[in-house]
Design a protein around this motif. Structure first.
Motif, PDB file in Angstrom:
ATOM      1  N   ALA A   1       0.837  -1.202   0.000  1.00 25.82           N
ATOM      2  CA  ALA A   1       0.000   0.000   0.000  1.00 25.82           C
ATOM      3  C   ALA A   1       0.870   1.249   0.000  1.00 25.82           C
ATOM      4  CB  ALA A   1      -0.916   0.002   1.225  1.00 25.82           C
ATOM      5  N   VAL A   2       0.236   2.375  -0.275  1.00 27.73           N
ATOM      6  CA  VAL A   2       0.868   3.692  -0.178  1.00 27.73           C
ATOM      7  C   VAL A   2      -0.024   4.584   0.677  1.00 27.73           C
ATOM      8  CG1 VAL A   2       1.991   3.438  -2.426  1.00 27.73           C
ATOM      9  CG2 VAL A   2      -0.219   4.613  -2.281  1.00 27.73           C
ATOM     10  N   LEU A   3       0.570   5.619   1.221  1.00 25.88           N
ATOM     11  CA  LEU A   3      -0.169   6.600   2.017  1.00 25.88           C
ATOM     12  C   LEU A   3      -0.292   7.892   1.224  1.00 25.88           C
ATOM     13  CD1 LEU A   3      -1.342   7.665   4.786  1.00 25.88           C
ATOM     14  CD2 LEU A   3       1.006   8.391   5.300  1.00 25.88           C
ATOM     15  N   HIS A   4      -1.510   8.414   1.136  1.00 20.39           N
ATOM     16  CA  HIS A   4      -1.756   9.685   0.446  1.00 20.39           C
ATOM     17  C   HIS A   4      -2.048  10.767   1.476  1.00 20.39           C
ATOM     18  CE1 HIS A   4      -4.327  12.432  -2.249  1.00 20.39           C
ATOM     19  NE2 HIS A   4      -3.077  12.539  -2.641  1.00 20.39           N
ATOM     20  N   VAL A   5      -1.230  11.831   1.440  1.00 18.21           N
ATOM     21  CA  VAL A   5      -1.434  12.998   2.309  1.00 18.21           C
ATOM     22  C   VAL A   5      -1.597  14.212   1.397  1.00 18.21           C
ATOM     23  CG1 VAL A   5      -0.546  14.337   4.245  1.00 18.21           C
ATOM     24  CG2 VAL A   5       0.027  11.913   4.060  1.00 18.21           C
ATOM     25  N   PRO A   6      -2.823  14.639   1.143  1.00 20.67           N
ATOM     26  CA  PRO A   6      -3.049  15.665   0.114  1.00 20.67           C
ATOM     27  C   PRO A   6      -2.558  17.046   0.488  1.00 20.67           C
ATOM     28  CG  PRO A   6      -5.110  15.099   1.227  1.00 20.67           C
ATOM     29  CD  PRO A   6      -4.083  14.114   1.700  1.00 20.67           C
TER      30      PRO A   6
END
Length: 262
Positions: free
Chosen positions: A176-181
């Motif tokens: 998985a990856v983490l998205h921090v907008p």
């Protein structure tokens, strides 16, 4: 001193349940050293290593073990008004590090990219009394199931403040990856080594095994790329301290995939 930490990958096994050979390292995605399996303990790590804490942004700190231990990855402490997140893990939780994190408000949760970084996650979760989020497709790789581990399913795990963990697969079934907008104009991805940023920062690889150089089928690479295209990002941070791509990560990824997948 209880020798229950694999010196090659940093995974901590339950006391009394230490295998002859670490199953994470005997898998094709990792390796057992030619000299054989080596175990160490948390006490030795405390005596022999220290922790580096370095600020990348006002809201983000990278954390890693010095000198490098096992895989040598870094973790990320991400600060938000709604609570702090630890992305991935390192095998050494020192008093200095605990005090620092508590001075920033502790942890609301821990989330992972893939099994190579589970390390001493139960110690982290117990210390900060927080859940650990792991994708269900990697459940078989959790060899030390503590009470705070929370397995999630599906394509996304929404967190808070707009953050979310996004399932990709590839390197591991649950990678998985983490998205921090909010961290950059186009959004920021923390990718572990679900994706591997080259030292030149001009290429990004998506492989089954990085140390053993085993590629993924082109179909899987295309599926991962298509998932990433649906995410807003211009910046990317990987598992190692040279893996920072600011502003042009989307373009580098597109050019990289385009070399191999038509």
């Amino acid at each position: 001193m209880i020798d229950n930490i694999c010196a090659t990958c940093g995974t901590q096994y339950p006391q009394g349940e230490v295998p002859d050979v670490c199953p994470i390292c005997s898998d094709d995605r990792q390796f057992v050293p030619e000299s054989g399996q080596v175990w160490t303990s948390g006490v030795r790590l405390q005596q022999q290593r220290s922790v580096l804490i370095r600020q990348l942004y006002p809201e983000v700190y990278e954390i890693k073990v010095l000198p490098d231990f096992a895989i040598g990855q870094r973790a990320f402490l991400i600060l938000t008004p709604g609570g702090n997140l630890l992305w991935d893990c390192i095998p050494l939780l020192s008093e200095q590090l605990v005090s620092f994190i508590r001075s920033k408000g502790g942890l609301k949760a821990i989330a992972f990219s893939h099994p190579h970084y589970y390390s001493n996650m139960n110690e982290w979760a117990s210390t900060f009394d927080c859940p650990v989020y792991i994708h269900g497709k990697d459940d078989e790789w959790i060899f030390n199931k503590g009470p705070r581990i929370s397995v999630w399913e599906g394509g996304e795990k929404p967190l808070w403040e707009g953050m979310k963990v996004i399932h990709m697969g590839g390197h591991f079934p649950g990678s998985a990856v983490l998205h921090v907008p909010s961290l950059s104009p186009g959004g920021t991805l923390f990718v572990g080594d679900t994706l591997y940023i080259a030292r030149s920062r001009k290429h990004i690889a998506i492989q089954y095994s990085y140390p053993n150089h085993i590629p993924l089928p082109a179909k899987i690479v295309r599926e991962i790329f298509d998932r990433l295209l649906r995410v807003g990002f211009d910046t990317m941070h990987g598992a190692f301290d040279f893996q920072n791509l600011a502003g042009n990560a989307r373009e580098v990824l597109g050019a990289s995939v385009g070399r191999y997948v038509v």
